[in-house]
Design an enzyme around this catalytic site. Structure first.
Site, PDB file in Angstrom:
ATOM      1  N   GLU A   1       0.931  -1.172  -0.082  1.00  0.00           N
ATOM      2  CA  GLU A   1       0.140   0.089   0.101  1.00  0.00           C
ATOM      3  C   GLU A   1       0.546   1.040   0.387  1.00  0.00           C
ATOM      4  OE1 GLU A   1      -2.350   3.125   1.001  1.00  0.00           O
ATOM      5  OE2 GLU A   1      -0.522   2.348   2.548  1.00  0.00           O
ATOM      6  N   GLU A   2       1.913   1.141   0.721  1.00  0.00           N
ATOM      7  CA  GLU A   2       2.714   2.215   1.335  1.00  0.00           C
ATOM      8  C   GLU A   2       3.651   2.427  -0.173  1.00  0.00           C
ATOM      9  OE1 GLU A   2       1.449   4.400   3.428  1.00  0.00           O
ATOM     10  OE2 GLU A   2       1.379   2.906   5.706  1.00  0.00           O
TER      11      GLU A   2
END
Lengths: 339, 348
Positions: free
Chosen positions: A200-201
């Site tokens: 996600e990051e």
């Protein structure tokens, strides 16, 4: 719930290196659902409820955390590194980290304050100029323990403090993972799909593929989101506030959320007396940015826990917000399944 | 004596300048193994003077017991408090750090950091002044006012951690490493007849100007003093000419304000005993307690025996345990040697 969160936060799981978190979660949900792991590493869990759902509803939370990746071993045995995910250089200096599979302790520091000019004292060094020191005296010694490509995570003294607050690294989004685990282990009214996502990051990469596997009708991204309710910040700049319940977003930098689901969330919260808030600023983004436009379009909502000092070694959440988010998710699942 | 265990227990006690209690009590307990009469004075110094042998010159072994930290200056009703620096803290590393706050109870605080979207362009890449920081205690207004008041101390969280080899990291190594070196010297000298009478001063408030050393040395009246503090160890990015190196032994001070004969004898002793050492040349004051001890009463012959350290005044200070051990050995060897030759007595 607190213990579950501590255990999850402790695990190292920088984006692209989520294996240990995934293995731990599988161990927690085994027997409560069927699951599979997709080629990118997303963990997808199919939970059977008491009733068949009219809509396939997907809840997702990301396993990865911001951290560092070792890029080179310098001649003096210290490690060059780069950030993985958005890390403010102001929260890097003077921290302890754990490097690689064996969680080797290291420290990040720079030239001592005594040897700085007046200007340098107020300047944050660039991350590319910082090094991780693992105590190695030479590059050869360092190479026995570390290699380029190893990841490093922040150390943190995870603890409860003040009036029901929790502080730790990686609360973004292990707190979300904890809620999903707890829901999977609870009896649910309807079938639902739970996703523990990767990367996600670094651009919501996992979220580009897990909807393909799930083919959901609707999705709820379970996250933590920036709260700036700190001294010296007033009004809308605070974005959202700890202790005021889950944050339901209408729009952020990655997605415009489904209008009907947004209203349904507030109505459901009101119906059950759950405090609930929205963001007073269009900021941030999460897996929803990829999920909402995946597989021909997914009606998407994000329900987040307000978090201070996001992406630092000291993320702060309020326990009441965690409980209230858990409650709202359960009630929303019931409504969305038959909407 | 397990040097690492001793250092670990010293480092895990807090002792911020002006409120050294916890660290002082820990160190006093350790010192009583060698000098049962060791005690705290009214200022917070830990002091011991060997009994008997009143005719022998007094050799003082000194290290400071305090560490840098913070003091609460304002308690806000919203649970956020203001702090000021006690000693030379590095403001570049403050954001989102966890603090131990010593109010009526020990509390946890987090240094509040503005999220990037609220940072003004001029704030980007800049370290805020200490006066602009807020510490988040997570407490309600009633509780924060009950538990905290201006004057309470705080320190950055950082427990003792072992790195590779004999290197260790902690926020309090300046100067618990020096305290451990002094204790190790005493261990080596236990039961030996010496040409000197030993005294120990673990001084308070070195980090804020050296008042503890002034007061302690006044009472002890030493003839000679060895000051075991820390000094800069090189890593890339530092000025090489201003640094020693980790693992290469204690840095023996040479400076206009230090006793030249003692510097010389210390180097000679290290050579004879096979103790690794380096020299640290300074052109004036040493910025250690040596500066005050030297000019106490009628004057004291003083030299520094500094332990090389990386990342001084950060929560992740690093040293090599071998340097602590070598510093202890050097001080012990010096104590045995003092009085043998004549050079230290004439000062040159």
């Amino acid at each position: 719930m607190r213990e579950l969160i501590w255990e999850l936060c402790k695990l190292p799981g920088v984006s692209g290196d989520e294996g240990r978190v995934r293995a731990w979660i599988i161990n927690q949900i085994e027997g409560h659902c069927t699951w599979k792991v997709d080629p990118l590493g997303n963990l997808i869990a199919y939970k059977t409820g008491r009733n068949r759902a009219k809509n396939r509803v997907m809840l997702s939370a990301h396993m990865d955390e911001v951290g560092f990746i070792i890029t080179d071993i310098a001649e003096d045995g210290r490690l060059r590194f780069a950030p993985v995910g958005g890390i403010d250089p102001r929260v890097v200096l003077g921290r302890r980290v754990y490097v690689g599979e064996k969680a080797l302790p290291g420290v990040i520091a720079a030239k001592p304050v005594h040897q700085l000019t007046k200007e340098q004292k107020s300047e944050i060094p660039k991350i590319e100029d910082m090094r991780i020191d693992i105590g190695a005296d030479s590059a050869e010694q360092a190479r026995e323990h570390v290699q380029a490509g190893d990841c490093a995570v922040f150390h943190s003294d995870s603890t409860a403090f003040g009036d029901g607050f929790l502080v730790s690294k990686a609360l973004d989004d292990r707190a979300g993972c904890a809620l999903l685990i707890d829901l999977i282990r609870s009896p649910l009214a309807y079938d639902a799909v739970f996703v523990f996502s990767v990367q996600e990051e670094v651009g919501t990469r996992g979220a580009k593929v897990y909807p393909y596997h799930v083919q959901p009708d609707m999705a709820v991204v379970v996250e933590t989101t920036t709260a700036a309710d700190i001294a010296g910040v007033t009004g809308a700049d605070r974005v959202c506030e700890l202790g005021k319940g889950p944050v339901v977003s209408y729009m952020d930098r990655g997605a415009i959320y489904d209008r009907q689901l947004y209203r349904l969330a507030f109505d459901t919260a009101a119906e059950h007396g759950i405090p609930c808030q929205t963001k007073t600023m269009v900021a941030g983004g999460n897996d929803a940015s990829s999920v909402h436009s995946a597989v021909g379009g997914v009606r998407t909502l994000a329900i987040s826990m307000p978090c201070r000092y996001l992406h630092s070694p000291s993320c702060v959440l309020q326990e009441s917000d965690i409980q209230n988010t858990r409650l709202l998710l359960e009630k929303m699942l019931e409504k969305m399944a038959v909407l | 004596m397990n040097l690492e265990m001793v250092l670990r227990s010293l480092c895990n006690c807090a002792g911020i300048a002006g409120e050294e209690d916890s660290a002082s009590r820990c160190a006093c307990g350790l010192l009583q193994e060698y000098f049962p009469n060791a005690q705290l004075d009214a200022f917070g110094n830990v002091i011991a003077v060997q009994e008997g042998a009143a005719d022998k010159p007094i050799l003082l072994l000194n290290a400071h017991i305090d560490q840098i930290g913070f003091v609460v200056t304002h308690v806000g009703e919203d649970g956020f408090v203001k702090i000021a620096s006690v000693g030379g803290n590095d403001r570049r590393l403050m954001m989102a750090q966890q603090l131990r706050i010593f109010g009526r109870e020990e509390l946890v605080g987090v240094v509040a950091s503005k999220p990037p979207h609220l940072q003004l362009p001029q704030e980007h890449g800049k370290a805020p002044d200490f006066a602009d920081l807020w510490v988040d205690t997570g407490l309600s207004s009633g509780e924060v006012c009950r538990l905290l008041e201006p004057g309470d101390r705080a320190v950055l969280c950082s427990c003792f951690e072992k790195l590779l080899g004999s290197r260790v990291s902690s926020s309090a190594l300046d100067d618990r490493a020096g305290v451990a070196a002094v204790l190790y010297a005493l261990e080596l000298l236990k039961g030996r007849r010496l040409p000197v009478r030993l005294a120990v001063l673990l001084s308070a408030q070195e980090e804020v100007g050296g008042s503890g050393a002034k007061i302690g040395a006044y009472g002890i009246q030493p003839d000679y003093a060895l000051v075991a503090d820390v000094s800069f160890a090189y890593h890339s990015g530092c000025d090489r000419h201003r640094c020693g190196e980790l693992g290469k032994g204690p840095m023996i001070g040479i400076a206009p304000t230090l006793d030249r004969g003692m510097s010389h004898t210390l180097c000679e002793t290290a050579r004879l005993e096979g103790i690794p050492f380096q020299t640290e040349v300074m052109n004036g004051l040493t910025s250690t307690d040596a500066d005050d001890i030297a000019v106490c009463r009628s004057g004291t012959r003083v030299c520094t025996v500094s332990i090389p350290m990386r990342y001084m005044h950060t929560p992740v200070e690093c040293i090599d345990l071998q340097d602590v051990e070598a510093s202890g050995r050097l001080m012990a060897a010096y104590a045995r040697k003092l009085g043998e030759g004549g050079c230290d007595k004439c000062g040159n």
